[in-house]
Design a protein around this motif. Structure first.
Motif, mmCIF file in Angstrom:
data_model
loop_
_atom_site.group_PDB
_atom_site.id
_atom_site.type_symbol
_atom_site.label_atom_id
_atom_site.label_comp_id
_atom_site.label_asym_id
_atom_site.label_seq_id
_atom_site.Cartn_x
_atom_site.Cartn_y
_atom_site.Cartn_z
ATOM 1 N N THR A 61 0.248 66.931 40.730
ATOM 2 C CA THR A 61 -1.099 67.440 40.971
ATOM 3 C C THR A 61 -1.507 66.984 42.376
ATOM 4 O OG1 THR A 61 -2.434 65.536 40.274
ATOM 5 C CG2 THR A 61 -1.584 66.981 38.524
ATOM 6 N N LEU A 62 -2.664 67.399 42.820
ATOM 7 C CA LEU A 62 -3.135 66.967 44.141
ATOM 8 C C LEU A 62 -3.213 65.447 44.241
ATOM 9 C CD1 LEU A 62 -5.768 69.738 44.861
ATOM 10 C CD2 LEU A 62 -3.949 69.053 46.445
ATOM 11 N N PHE A 63 -3.348 64.751 43.106
ATOM 12 C CA PHE A 63 -3.397 63.288 43.124
ATOM 13 C C PHE A 63 -2.091 62.671 43.631
ATOM 14 C CE2 PHE A 63 -6.618 62.967 39.353
ATOM 15 C CZ PHE A 63 -7.622 63.435 40.182
ATOM 16 N N ASP A 64 -0.989 63.424 43.489
ATOM 17 C CA ASP A 64 0.339 62.883 43.793
ATOM 18 C C ASP A 64 0.843 63.268 45.178
ATOM 19 O OD1 ASP A 64 0.585 62.009 41.026
ATOM 20 O OD2 ASP A 64 0.856 64.137 40.560
ATOM 21 N N ILE A 65 0.087 64.091 45.895
ATOM 22 C CA ILE A 65 0.606 64.699 47.113
ATOM 23 C C ILE A 65 0.001 64.049 48.352
ATOM 24 C CG2 ILE A 65 0.754 66.867 48.408
ATOM 25 C CD1 ILE A 65 0.563 68.283 45.671
ATOM 26 N N PRO A 66 0.848 63.489 49.224
ATOM 27 C CA PRO A 66 0.305 62.954 50.482
ATOM 28 C C PRO A 66 -0.475 64.061 51.193
ATOM 29 C CG PRO A 66 2.624 62.360 50.235
ATOM 30 C CD PRO A 66 2.312 63.349 49.143
ATOM 31 N N PRO A 67 -1.714 63.777 51.599
ATOM 32 C CA PRO A 67 -2.549 64.833 52.191
ATOM 33 C C PRO A 67 -1.871 65.603 53.318
ATOM 34 C CG PRO A 67 -3.854 62.850 51.791
ATOM 35 C CD PRO A 67 -2.452 62.512 51.432
#
Lengths: 329, 329
Positions: free
Chosen positions: A307-313
């Motif tokens: 999810t977006l929580f796991d992805i380096p910005p």
């Protein structure tokens, strides 16, 4: 520049939003649309995009780098995302919050089995609003979260009104209560009931001869959808609805209010807010950025559901790490 | 729960902010303060924290998991962060934007040589504001960025006033121009000069017999600091300054305004805003969350310099991935 070949499954408002987002990003190349309609009846904006029947998906696994799933969370994605994640790097916007853990588990299992990457629940809520909640909560552990939606069109509530006998068409707006927003922004951390946070405005086109009082009563007492809110119902003509309510605007605010200090004497208010002229186009733009990130994760050999929580910005950006540090940090 | 043993180098306002943040997080245990002052003169809030001389840092490399560097960006961090990154997992709040690429390169080389992880430029600008710019720019590639600071105290501008002959004390507030903020929030994408975005309010305590007109002239014409702004100077007594201007509030807004659609016909406005009663305590809270992330990266065996752009958001949280998905996504 790494190019990412994008496929879209489902060409409604959201699929169209992803298509438009690809046109704004040089590194995202929309190459294929998959539809359950007759492919001959679907006309993408660019001639370079081929339209296939959804049933032929498996034959095109090598033609796209990332398949963006643009179906609905209620009926399409629970089956589509796990099925597609066995064959493709996929991104979806699954937004039934209560079912996210179950959806994640199914997609994760399928993606691992297929050696693929999947990103689920990309959009703005879940999505950007979730990130706002996560970051602010990490910084201010002693505090409270508030999410306000609107002013904006709720498709689900509009559909619920349209199912009432005698209703020809309807548009429902979710509206934050200004006093509640102001109280939260001031750092007061009020306790707010459902009714105190949002009101619901309904614009309804009645069929000729329909019982308007009965329609209004059916709306304002509808369980789960309207009974816990102060709801206003305004009957208008189809012409007025088409003229004044054709857009799909939305937005809202995530606010975290918290304290620091020896005795919690210092208040801090963090707010992330969106004002969107087009909900599906903004959501499509988030999906497009996530497709870029998914492709990068796949190239690194990662597998499973994210999810977006796991992805380096930085993975969402087409710009290099050096460029980002020099100009955005 | 993984516990992270924290050391702090430098016990000024920021170091104190990190100390307070550790008290709000069960998984962060402050174990050591390092100071250039006489350790006997430094009194942390908890007796369990040992105070060491900064010169003894190297002897305590095994006592802390993450060393949080709380010195200044102008004189301390350019030397401290690379030096410490050879021995410790470190986090700093280096905030001289123009020098970030050079600082990154030096810290990265040192951290790789030492097999350590370093996170630089953690705070709110650079930091949370940078993340807001990055995310919004990825979603809305056709648009413009606006950053407004304040209303809040600028330490650098206050110091610049204090260096003027005849000035006993001073406090400078940076204030966004309300009309400029409103124009940006409306999605107009105006072109704004420095003067049109912010004003500067100065509260000055003059020494007895000082030439007030000369002081005011020296302030408003000061190159780089004030000459490009509309600046107001108000002379007050030391008592008034101490009574009314003792706090260190700050904040601001990062706004991205962009368009989507076939012809760019849909406008979207994304805003991230902060209202902070205490700038150093909020910054300290960001540093504390980054210390948690740094420890996790170090446990994974990663090395080198990172920024918030490189860190999966979930790494900042003490909560499990399952918990975050179930409750914040």
């Amino acid at each position: 520049m790494v190019k990412t070949r994008i496929g879209i499954l489902g060409y409604g408002n959201l699929g169209r939003g992803v298509e438009l987002a690809c046109r704004q990003n040089d590194d995202l190349e929309l190459v294929a649309l998959f539809t359950r309609r007759d492919p001959a009846s679907v006309h993408p904006l660019a001639d370079s995009v081929t339209v296939y029947a959804a049933d032929d998906l498996a034959a095109h696994a090598d033609d796209v780098d990332v398949l963006v799933l643009c179906g609905g969370s209620a009926n399409d994605l629970p089956e589509q995302t796990p099925a597609c994640a066995q064959l493709f790097t996929v991104v979806d916007s699954f937004d039934t919050h209560a079912n996210i853990p179950a959806h994640f588990a199914q997609v994760d299992a399928a993606a691992r089995e297929g050696g693929q990457v999947a990103i689920i629940s990309a959009g703005w809520d879940p999505g950007m609003f979730s990130l706002a909640r996560l970051y602010a909560g990490c910084i201010l552990p002693e505090g409270g979260d508030y999410t306000f939606w609107g002013r904006g069109v709720s498709q689900g509530h509009s559909d619920a009104i349209r199912r009432i006998p005698g209703v020809a068409d309807a548009r429902q707006y979710t509206v934050p209560v200004p006093e509640a927003l102001e109280a939260v922004r001031s750092g007061q951390m009020p306790e707010l009931s459902t009714r105190q946070k949002h009101t619901r405005e309904c614009y309804v086109v009645a069929e000729e001869g329909a019982d308007l009082a009965a329609i209004e009563r059916a709306i304002v007492t509808m369980p789960n959808y309207f009974d816990e809110y102060d709801t206003t119902v305004t009957f208008i003509s189809q012409e007025e609805l088409d003229r004044d309510h054709a857009g799909i605007p939305h937005g809202g605010s995530v606010i975290r209010s918290g304290v620091t200090g020896e005795q919690g004497e210092h208040r801090h208010v963090v707010e992330y807010s969106l004002k969107l002229d087009s909900n599906p186009e903004f959501t499509g733009s988030v999906l497009a950025a996530c497709a870029r990130a998914a492709h990068r994760l796949a190239r690194e050999g990662q597998t499973g559901c994210k999810t977006l929580f796991d992805i380096p910005p930085a993975y969402l950006s087409p710009r290099s790490a050096e460029d980002l540090r020099a100009h955005l940090l």
